[in-house]
Design an enzyme around this catalytic site. Structure first.
Site, PDB file in Angstrom:
ATOM      1  N   GLY A  39     -16.495  44.888 -14.675  1.00 23.98           N
ATOM      2  CA  GLY A  39     -16.153  44.315 -13.373  1.00 23.98           C
ATOM      3  C   GLY A  39     -16.592  45.182 -12.207  1.00 23.98           C
ATOM      4  O   GLY A  39     -15.811  45.439 -11.294  1.00 23.98           O
ATOM      5  N   SER A  40     -17.850  45.610 -12.215  1.00 20.50           N
ATOM      6  CA  SER A  40     -18.307  46.542 -11.177  1.00 20.50           C
ATOM      7  C   SER A  40     -18.197  45.940  -9.776  1.00 20.50           C
ATOM      8  O   SER A  40     -17.804  46.633  -8.830  1.00 20.50           O
ATOM      9  CB  SER A  40     -19.747  46.988 -11.461  1.00 20.50           C
ATOM     10  OG  SER A  40     -20.610  45.877 -11.583  1.00 20.50           O
ATOM     11  N   LEU A  86     -17.714  35.924 -18.777  1.00 18.64           N
ATOM     12  CA  LEU A  86     -18.697  35.246 -19.620  1.00 18.64           C
ATOM     13  C   LEU A  86     -18.137  34.075 -20.410  1.00 18.64           C
ATOM     14  O   LEU A  86     -18.623  33.739 -21.484  1.00 18.64           O
ATOM     15  CB  LEU A  86     -19.340  36.269 -20.574  1.00 18.64           C
ATOM     16  CG  LEU A  86     -20.034  37.441 -19.892  1.00 18.64           C
ATOM     17  CD1 LEU A  86     -20.636  38.385 -20.930  1.00 18.64           C
ATOM     18  CD2 LEU A  86     -21.107  36.956 -18.924  1.00 18.64           C
ATOM     19  N   ASN A 117     -18.958  33.028  -7.892  1.00 17.63           N
ATOM     20  CA  ASN A 117     -19.585  33.858  -8.912  1.00 17.63           C
ATOM     21  C   ASN A 117     -20.857  34.477  -8.349  1.00 17.63           C
ATOM     22  O   ASN A 117     -21.445  33.962  -7.395  1.00 17.63           O
ATOM     23  CB  ASN A 117     -19.929  32.986 -10.132  1.00 17.63           C
ATOM     24  CG  ASN A 117     -20.577  33.774 -11.252  1.00 17.63           C
ATOM     25  OD1 ASN A 117     -20.061  34.810 -11.668  1.00 17.63           O
ATOM     26  ND2 ASN A 117     -21.704  33.286 -11.749  1.00 17.63           N
ATOM     27  N   HIS A 154     -24.730  35.741  -9.494  1.00 17.22           N
ATOM     28  CA  HIS A 154     -25.718  35.571 -10.567  1.00 17.22           C
ATOM     29  C   HIS A 154     -26.895  36.502 -10.312  1.00 17.22           C
ATOM     30  O   HIS A 154     -27.384  36.583  -9.179  1.00 17.22           O
ATOM     31  CB  HIS A 154     -26.199  34.116 -10.632  1.00 17.22           C
ATOM     32  CG  HIS A 154     -27.120  33.843 -11.780  1.00 17.22           C
ATOM     33  ND1 HIS A 154     -26.664  33.735 -13.080  1.00 17.22           N
ATOM     34  CD2 HIS A 154     -28.469  33.675 -11.838  1.00 17.22           C
ATOM     35  CE1 HIS A 154     -27.687  33.504 -13.879  1.00 17.22           C
ATOM     36  NE2 HIS A 154     -28.799  33.475 -13.157  1.00 17.22           N
ATOM     37  N   ASP A 210     -23.914  27.973 -13.445  1.00 14.43           N
ATOM     38  CA  ASP A 210     -24.816  28.372 -12.355  1.00 14.43           C
ATOM     39  C   ASP A 210     -25.290  27.193 -11.516  1.00 14.43           C
ATOM     40  O   ASP A 210     -26.423  27.157 -11.037  1.00 14.43           O
ATOM     41  CB  ASP A 210     -26.039  29.115 -12.925  1.00 14.43           C
ATOM     42  CG  ASP A 210     -25.651  30.275 -13.815  1.00 14.43           C
ATOM     43  OD1 ASP A 210     -24.665  30.971 -13.505  1.00 14.43           O
ATOM     44  OD2 ASP A 210     -26.334  30.493 -14.836  1.00 14.43           O
ATOM     45  N   GLU A 249     -25.732  44.144  -6.334  1.00 17.13           N
ATOM     46  CA  GLU A 249     -24.665  43.139  -6.438  1.00 17.13           C
ATOM     47  C   GLU A 249     -23.352  43.528  -5.747  1.00 17.13           C
ATOM     48  O   GLU A 249     -22.840  42.741  -4.929  1.00 17.13           O
ATOM     49  CB  GLU A 249     -24.410  42.803  -7.908  1.00 17.13           C
ATOM     50  CG  GLU A 249     -25.495  41.958  -8.544  1.00 17.13           C
ATOM     51  CD  GLU A 249     -25.232  41.663 -10.001  1.00 17.13           C
ATOM     52  OE1 GLU A 249     -25.730  40.638 -10.477  1.00 17.13           O
ATOM     53  OE2 GLU A 249     -24.518  42.446 -10.669  1.00 17.13           O
TER      54      GLU A 249
END
Length: 205
Positions: free
Chosen positions: A14-15, A90, A107, A109, A150, A179
Site C-alpha cells: 500500500g505504498s 487485487l 484506483n 493504474h 480499469d 504514483e
C-alpha cells in the site's frame, strides 16, 4: 469544506496509501484516514496503517466473496468512510460495495487506459505490455472504479517517459515512484473542490 473521510483497500504494501496517510498527518491533505482493509493478513499495508494509528483489518475474499463484500460495506460504514481509495488491491469488488460507494471508489493504474488495462493487467504485466507496444511514454491513471476492471471514468493522468533501453523493471520503478505523490495531489484537488467526482448514473437527474 468537509474533510474527506477515506477508507483504504490494499493487498500488498500500500505504498500510495502510506503516502496519503502521511500527507494527512502532515496537514497537507484535508482528509482523515478512517480504515485500512486488506484481503491478505500478511499485507504490509495493515501494519503500516496500525503504526500510524489507523484501524486495520483483514477481510479474506476468496472463500466467500459475498460475505466479504457485505463485510467491507459494513466496516466502511461503521468507520464513517465516504471515499474508498484502492492502493494495489487485487480483488474484484463485489456488487454491494460498488452500489454503496458508487462514484466514490478510486484506483490508480500503472499504465495508459484503456489500452493497457483490463482483467489480468496489473503490476509488471502492464509495463511489459507497454514496452512490447513500442510507445514513447507510459503513464499513471487515477480513475473511478466500476464493475469492470480499469473501466470507470478517468479523473487524472500523468505521463511517465519510456527511456531507450528500458527493461520492464526500469519502467516499473519509474512508474511506482510517480504514483504516490500523484495520488496525494489528486486527492488534494478533490478535497479542495478543484476536481469533481462524477455523479453515479442513478443519482443524475
Amino acid at each position: 469544506m468537509k474533510r474527506l473521510q477515506i477508507g483504504f483497500l490494499a493487498s500488498g504494501n500500500g505504498s500510495s496509501a502510506c503516502a496519503i496517510m502521511d500527507a494527512m498527518a502532515a496537514g497537507d491533505l484535508a482528509a482523515d484516514p478512517r480504515l485500512m482493509v486488506s484481503n491478505m493478513k500478511t499485507a504490509g499495508a495493515l501494519e503500516a496503517a496500525r503504526a500510524r494509528g489507523v484501524p486495520a483489518l483483514c477481510i479474506p475474499t476468496q472463500k466467500d466473496p459475498q460475505a466479504a463484500d457485505a463485510r467491507i460495506v459494513s466496516e466502511m460504514e461503521a468507520h464513517a468512510v465516504d471515499l474508498i481509495v484502492m492502493s494495489g488491491y487485487l480483488r474484484r469488488l463485489g456488487p454491494k460495495t460498488l452500489a454503496r460507494y458508487a462514484g466514490r471508489i478510486i484506483n490508480i493504474h500503472p499504465g495508459p487506459l484503456p489500452r493497457f488495462g483490463g482483467e489480468g493487467m496489473y503490476g509488471r504485466r502492464v509495463h511489459e505490455a507497454v514496452l512490447a507496444a513500442g510507445v514513447p511514454e507510459s503513464g499513471v491513471v487515477i480513475h473511478v472504479v466500476d464493475e469492470e476492471y480499469d473501466h470507470g471514468p478517468q479523473l487524472a493522468t500523468r505521463a511517465v517517459p519510456v527511456l531507450p533501453g528500458d527493461s520492464a523493471e526500469d519502467l516499473e520503478a519509474r512508474v511506482k515512484a510517480a504514483e504516490p505523490p500523484f495520488f496525494v495531489e489528486t486527492l488534494r484537488r478533490i478535497a479542495e473542490g478543484a476536481l469533481q467526482l462524477p455523479q453515479p448514473a442513478s443519482s443524475q437527474p
